[in-house]
Design an enzyme around this catalytic site. Structure first.
Site, PDB file in Angstrom:
ATOM      1  N   ASN A   1       0.860  -1.180   0.000  1.00 57.92           N
ATOM      2  CA  ASN A   1       0.000   0.000   0.000  1.00 57.92           C
ATOM      3  C   ASN A   1       0.900   1.235   0.000  1.00 57.92           C
ATOM      4  OD1 ASN A   1      -1.844   2.014   0.513  1.00 57.92           O
ATOM      5  ND2 ASN A   1      -2.255   1.390   2.632  1.00 57.92           N
ATOM      6  N   TRP A   2       1.012   1.845  -1.161  1.00 58.29           N
ATOM      7  CA  TRP A   2       1.936   2.979  -1.284  1.00 58.29           C
ATOM      8  C   TRP A   2       1.398   4.248  -0.645  1.00 58.29           C
ATOM      9  CZ3 TRP A   2       3.654   2.667  -7.176  1.00 58.29           C
ATOM     10  CH2 TRP A   2       4.285   1.437  -7.403  1.00 58.29           C
ATOM     11  N   LYS A   3       0.132   4.260  -0.317  1.00 61.42           N
ATOM     12  CA  LYS A   3      -0.520   5.451   0.255  1.00 61.42           C
ATOM     13  C   LYS A   3      -0.299   6.653  -0.662  1.00 61.42           C
ATOM     14  CE  LYS A   3       0.006   3.329   4.725  1.00 61.42           C
ATOM     15  NZ  LYS A   3       0.047   3.456   6.160  1.00 61.42           N
TER      16      LYS A   3
ATOM     17  N   HIS B   1      -9.400   1.170   5.017  1.00 62.05           N
ATOM     18  CA  HIS B   1      -8.098   1.389   5.650  1.00 62.05           C
ATOM     19  C   HIS B   1      -8.260   2.354   6.830  1.00 62.05           C
ATOM     20  CE1 HIS B   1      -4.013   2.703   6.375  1.00 62.05           C
ATOM     21  NE2 HIS B   1      -3.653   1.551   5.844  1.00 62.05           N
TER      22      HIS B   1
ATOM     23  N   GLU C   1      -6.604   4.776   7.868  1.00 58.55           N
ATOM     24  CA  GLU C   1      -6.419   6.211   7.590  1.00 58.55           C
ATOM     25  C   GLU C   1      -7.684   6.807   6.992  1.00 58.55           C
ATOM     26  OE1 GLU C   1      -2.797   5.607   5.457  1.00 58.55           O
ATOM     27  OE2 GLU C   1      -1.852   5.060   7.345  1.00 58.55           O
TER      28      GLU C   1
ATOM     29  N   GLU D   1      -5.251  -4.820  10.608  1.00 61.18           N
ATOM     30  CA  GLU D   1      -4.234  -3.797  10.840  1.00 61.18           C
ATOM     31  C   GLU D   1      -4.567  -3.036  12.126  1.00 61.18           C
ATOM     32  OE1 GLU D   1      -2.199  -2.739   6.850  1.00 61.18           O
ATOM     33  OE2 GLU D   1      -3.907  -1.420   7.122  1.00 61.18           O
TER      34      GLU D   1
ATOM     35  N   GLY E   1       2.498   2.364  10.737  1.00 56.86           N
ATOM     36  CA  GLY E   1       3.447   3.461  10.575  1.00 56.86           C
ATOM     37  C   GLY E   1       4.155   3.861  11.853  1.00 56.86           C
TER      38      GLY E   1
ATOM     39  N   SER F   1       3.500  -1.965  10.329  1.00 53.27           N
ATOM     40  CA  SER F   1       4.953  -1.987  10.553  1.00 53.27           C
ATOM     41  C   SER F   1       5.589  -3.340  10.219  1.00 53.27           C
ATOM     42  CB  SER F   1       5.288  -1.559  11.986  1.00 53.27           C
ATOM     43  OG  SER F   1       4.854  -0.235  12.220  1.00 53.27           O
TER      44      SER F   1
ATOM     45  N   GLY G   1       2.888  -1.056   4.298  1.00 54.81           N
ATOM     46  CA  GLY G   1       2.889   0.358   3.954  1.00 54.81           C
ATOM     47  C   GLY G   1       4.301   0.854   3.682  1.00 54.81           C
ATOM     48  N   GLY G   2       4.923   1.421   4.702  1.00 55.82           N
ATOM     49  CA  GLY G   2       6.235   2.063   4.551  1.00 55.82           C
ATOM     50  C   GLY G   2       7.263   1.222   3.801  1.00 55.82           C
TER      51      GLY G   2
HETATM   52  P1  PGA Z   1       2.904   0.369   7.625  1.00 57.64           P
HETATM   53  O1  PGA Z   1       1.451   0.593   6.997  1.00 57.64           O
HETATM   54  O2  PGA Z   1       3.463  -0.879   7.048  1.00 57.64           O
HETATM   55  O3  PGA Z   1       3.697   1.601   7.199  1.00 57.64           O
HETATM   56  O4  PGA Z   1       2.738   0.298   9.102  1.00 57.64           O
HETATM   57  C1  PGA Z   1       0.587  -0.497   6.786  1.00 57.64           C
HETATM   58  C2  PGA Z   1      -0.706  -0.016   6.207  1.00 57.64           C
HETATM   59  O5  PGA Z   1      -1.177   1.063   6.578  1.00 57.64           O
HETATM   60  O6  PGA Z   1      -1.295  -0.701   5.335  1.00 57.64           O
END
Ligand code: PGA
Length: 255
Positions: A11-13, A96, A98, A169, A175, A211, A232-233
């Site tokens: 997930n590149w956000k 998600h 966010e 998640e 993050g 993470s 994500g990251g």
């Molecule tokens: P993260 O994000 O790996 O940076 O914690 C995961 C996500 O939000 O899908």
């Protein structure tokens, strides 16, 4: 006896320019080429989907959108219809944290989005997860059950395992560098599977997200209830993402 092929999705956000995104997709394609027993997907921003499709569209790397709207067309300025994605984009992520907590999406809206995505033939990635205070209060079961319940509410019939996956998640792990322990992640993923088996007759794959790094991926994938990861990251670095996909690759588990 079933064999579950794990899925690792990046997930590149809201990161990368279009040009950077295409390069990243190419690096993921090359880095994960030939890996057996694992599915790999990237979820770039909407603006990148078509150029990234041109890069990976006919390869083993699957493509997904980070969100989708619940209506198929009309006066919904700025929204993207599932019909605009169907046929060339495989996955649609909905719910998600966010979007739930920064953009204020409700359980009901997430449910409508999942229903619209599945109706259009997209594969849904439904994200669920509790806040830190909810975990401290011992309420994660209530929160996860509520999110699952409302996500399924708008579906005309129970989904089949091939139509979607769940991404567990925990919000406090996204993050933050504070990954859930493999035991914590396993406990919730196993609960999700049991809940869905009871209500729909069968459980889909359940991914863990929050993470995930090359250092902790193998210990998470060793848990039998965890069928991959939403990353994500670390998905923004091709070598890190490739290492995570590789950690899942021998995991076409028999169970
Ligand atoms: P993260 O994000 O790996 O940076 O914690 C995961 C996500 O939000 O899908």
């Amino acid at each position: 006896m079933t064999v579950t092929t794990p899925l690792v999705a990046g997930n590149w956000k809201m990161n990368t320019t279009v040009e950077e995104g295409v390069k990243l997709a190419e690096a993921v394609r090359l880095g994960t080429e030939g890996l057996k027993g694992v599915e790999v997907a990237v979820l770039p921003p909407f603006t990148h989907l078509r150029p990234v499709y041109d890069e990976i569209g006919h390869s083993h790397v699957q493509l997904g959108a980070q969100d989708v709207f619940w209506e198929t067309k009309g006066a919904f300025t700025g929204e993207v219809s599932p019909l605009m994605l169907a046929g060339w984009c495989e996955h649609a992520l909905v719910g998600h944290s966010e979007r739930r907590h920064i953009l204020g999406e409700t359980d009901r809206e997430v449910g409508r989005k999942l229903a619209a995505a599945l109706a259009a033939g997209l594969h849904g990635i439904l994200a669920v997860g509790e806040l830190e205070e909810e975990r401290f209060a011992g309420e994660w079961v209530t929160v996860i059950d509520r999110q699952l319940h409302s996500a399924l509410e708008f579906l005309p019939q129970p989904p089949t395992p091939g139509q979607y996956v769940i991404a567990y998640e925990p919000c406090w792990a996204i993050g933050t560098g504070r990954t859930a322990t493999p035991e914590q992640a396993h406990e919730v993923c196993a609960h999700i599977k049991a809940w869905l088996t009871e209500r729909t007759g069968a459980a889909p794959r359940v991914l863990y997200g929050g993470s995930v790094t090359p250092d902790n991926a193998a210990s998470l994938f060793a848990e039998t209830a965890i069928d991959g990861a939403l990353v994500g990251g670390a998905s923004l670095r091709a070598e890190q993402f490739t290492a995570i996909v590789t950690a899942a690759a021998p995991g076409a588990r028999v169970g």
